[in-house]
Motif scaffolding. Sequence first.
Motif, PDB file in Angstrom:
ATOM      1  N   VAL A  23      24.027 118.134 117.797  1.00 19.82           N
ATOM      2  CA  VAL A  23      22.667 118.209 117.242  1.00 19.82           C
ATOM      3  C   VAL A  23      22.379 117.035 116.302  1.00 19.82           C
ATOM      4  CG1 VAL A  23      23.239 119.641 115.225  1.00 19.82           C
ATOM      5  CG2 VAL A  23      20.984 119.834 116.279  1.00 19.82           C
TER       6      VAL A  23
ATOM      7  N   PRO B  74      17.389 123.788 118.406  1.00 22.62           N
ATOM      8  CA  PRO B  74      18.206 122.907 117.568  1.00 22.62           C
ATOM      9  C   PRO B  74      17.413 121.989 116.641  1.00 22.62           C
ATOM     10  CG  PRO B  74      18.029 121.983 119.762  1.00 22.62           C
ATOM     11  CD  PRO B  74      17.206 123.234 119.766  1.00 22.62           C
ATOM     12  N   VAL B  75      16.072 121.937 116.811  1.00 26.96           N
ATOM     13  CA  VAL B  75      15.245 120.995 116.049  1.00 26.96           C
ATOM     14  C   VAL B  75      13.937 121.672 115.652  1.00 26.96           C
ATOM     15  CG1 VAL B  75      16.184 118.948 117.208  1.00 26.96           C
ATOM     16  CG2 VAL B  75      14.166 120.101 118.156  1.00 26.96           C
ATOM     17  N   ASP B  76      13.241 121.104 114.675  1.00 22.78           N
ATOM     18  CA  ASP B  76      11.836 121.460 114.454  1.00 22.78           C
ATOM     19  C   ASP B  76      11.014 120.644 115.444  1.00 22.78           C
ATOM     20  OD1 ASP B  76      12.716 122.929 112.349  1.00 22.78           O
ATOM     21  OD2 ASP B  76      11.541 121.910 110.808  1.00 22.78           O
TER      22      ASP B  76
ATOM     23  N   SER C 119      14.012 124.963 113.890  1.00 22.75           N
ATOM     24  CA  SER C 119      15.452 124.959 114.127  1.00 22.75           C
ATOM     25  C   SER C 119      16.069 126.266 113.645  1.00 22.75           C
ATOM     26  CB  SER C 119      16.077 123.780 113.373  1.00 22.75           C
ATOM     27  OG  SER C 119      17.481 123.877 113.362  1.00 22.75           O
TER      28      SER C 119
ATOM     29  N   THR D 183      15.226 119.304 109.078  1.00 17.26           N
ATOM     30  CA  THR D 183      14.620 120.497 109.662  1.00 17.26           C
ATOM     31  C   THR D 183      14.399 121.563 108.593  1.00 17.26           C
ATOM     32  OG1 THR D 183      16.745 121.535 110.204  1.00 17.26           O
ATOM     33  CG2 THR D 183      15.769 120.087 111.876  1.00 17.26           C
TER      34      THR D 183
END
Length: 637
Positions: free
Chosen positions: A138, A156-158, A190, A210
């Motif tokens: 990530v 895994p992310v914004d 996330s 995030t």
Amino acid sequence: MKFQLFLTKHTNHITLVTGILIVLGELSKFLLNFTLGYQVTLAIASIIAAVPIAVRAWSALRNKVFSIELLVSIAVIGAFIIGEFNESAIVTFLFLFGSYLESKTLQKTRTAIKGLTDMSPTTATVVNADGTTEDMDVDDVDEGDIVLVKTGGQVPVDGEVVEGSGYLNESSITGESRQVNKQLKDSVYSGTMVENGYLKIKATQVGDDTTFAKIIELVEEAQDTKSKAEKFIDRFAQYYTPAVIVLAALVFAFSRDFRLAITVLVLGCPGALVIGAPVSNVAGIGNGAKRGILIKGGEVVDTFAKVDTLVFDKTGTLTQGKTTVAGLRSYTDHLNDQLALAATIEGVSDHPLGQAIITYAQQHPSDQPTATLTDTETVKGQGICAKVADHTVIIGNQKMMDQHQVSLTAAQAKDLKELQAAGQSTVIMAVDGQVQLTFGIADQIRPGVKESLAALKQQGIKKLVMLTGDNQLTAEAVARKLNLDEVHANLLPEEKVEYVKQLKADGNTVAFIGDGINDSPSIANADIGIAMGSGTDVAIDTSDIVLMQSSFPALVHAHGLAKHTVANTRQNIFIAIATVVFLLIGLIFGYIYMASGMFVHEASILVVIFNAMRLIKFRTKFDKQQAQVTQPQTNPA
């Protein structure tokens, strides 16, 4: 340094060996009547256990800190001098065993942050330009990358959904495990889980930027931030420890009783006092974190517990901010064209009232081409002035119209009052000084607000105040529904700040609750700033408390938690002081000795820890009532 690391790593083993040696020594004395073996075994146990304690004491002294370990080390040396190996062995064992239990129980108070950390995503499936996918760490994902998340996967992310749809569990962000539907262009965070569906997400924030990473960082920092009580105790301990050493020296000087002086050192250990406040702070903040309530440190807890006045913004705080056009008055023959013009101008703003106008205009399409704006000026708290071709268009509230000398006819003024009397926010549009449209826009009050405000009153809040840029009639209609004590309308952001300052000047302890963006000046000026925000950067950065659920029951819980955390801290301080008094009285009357004193001392540490751990499962009366209301009803057999 290596020796110190070795001791730290094997302290539990040393504690176990010491305990075994003490048991063997006691057996050799009482079963075998082997006094020499008893003395030698306990002396060895004392030395083994004293080594890590003395090393810690020396390390603290090098940093000019008089620690509890120093008192114990001196007491052990004294016990050796007078040949009381049993006392020194038992004292050192109890001290190490107490430290072991203390660390184990403290770990439990940090379960919230550990749970958050365990939920952190570690890998991401990145979609390449050719459509192929690649699993990567990530930390290697960049902004702008497209990531794929399928059912059961973790975001895994914004980012923003660019393809697909699904239901997400956002409990890691909001503390509430209900599923939220996400579709094209929706924002996702996330750490949330895709319960059903699949999503392709364009990354807008990655890694430590995030929302989820910031939440973890904030909770970690908050649990390490000291309250006023902790800061006082830290200063107190710095003077208390050397004072105990001086007292022990004076006791010996006047009584010539070396054993008594050593006992004073043991009884003087302020362990429960030092640990009592921090453990309450950690447990209270951890409880909030599990429920999506971010409290930024012990000092915030202290201040929030003293708050007696809550000040609210209206739109997006007391209300949901999901506005719709509920009433429209038209003074033109070209309604749809004027609606399209209003929507075009409101397109430069993200204000909820403007978004409602845009949505309404989309339902009434115009045949005319989209107007071209040549110049726009947004006046905060009032509206927008724009140039369209050769026309000047003003759209905003009554104050905006007055500012530009736009007059309403008697009929238009009557329409305006009717919309406002119905509890609707009003927006007026004028072209070249002539009013064309008046919108009545309704916003739904958040679920559970009225009940939550009543619960806050029961918890000790004395005054509920609403400050809004909306008109007076609309504001009063909302205030009546919610039983607010005061309402002030037609306010600009800087005027809200002045009201907050005045409330503070009148002797109130003020908390301001807003959306964390438009109300950031008021949030910053209040004693406590609270953001009803679903994870926006500004909400997290500017406020003292963030309610990730954006719910009023969470506000009730946060306030009740703050009051109980402060009360719990006071209980722990009382327990610690009462223990010292008990030990000193016991020393005077002769029923407390060195080993028994250390046992009581270690027991008091565990008592304050267990007392603080009650905060981990704390719920307010309102929480329990809400749980009963939402509990599914079962049919009797």
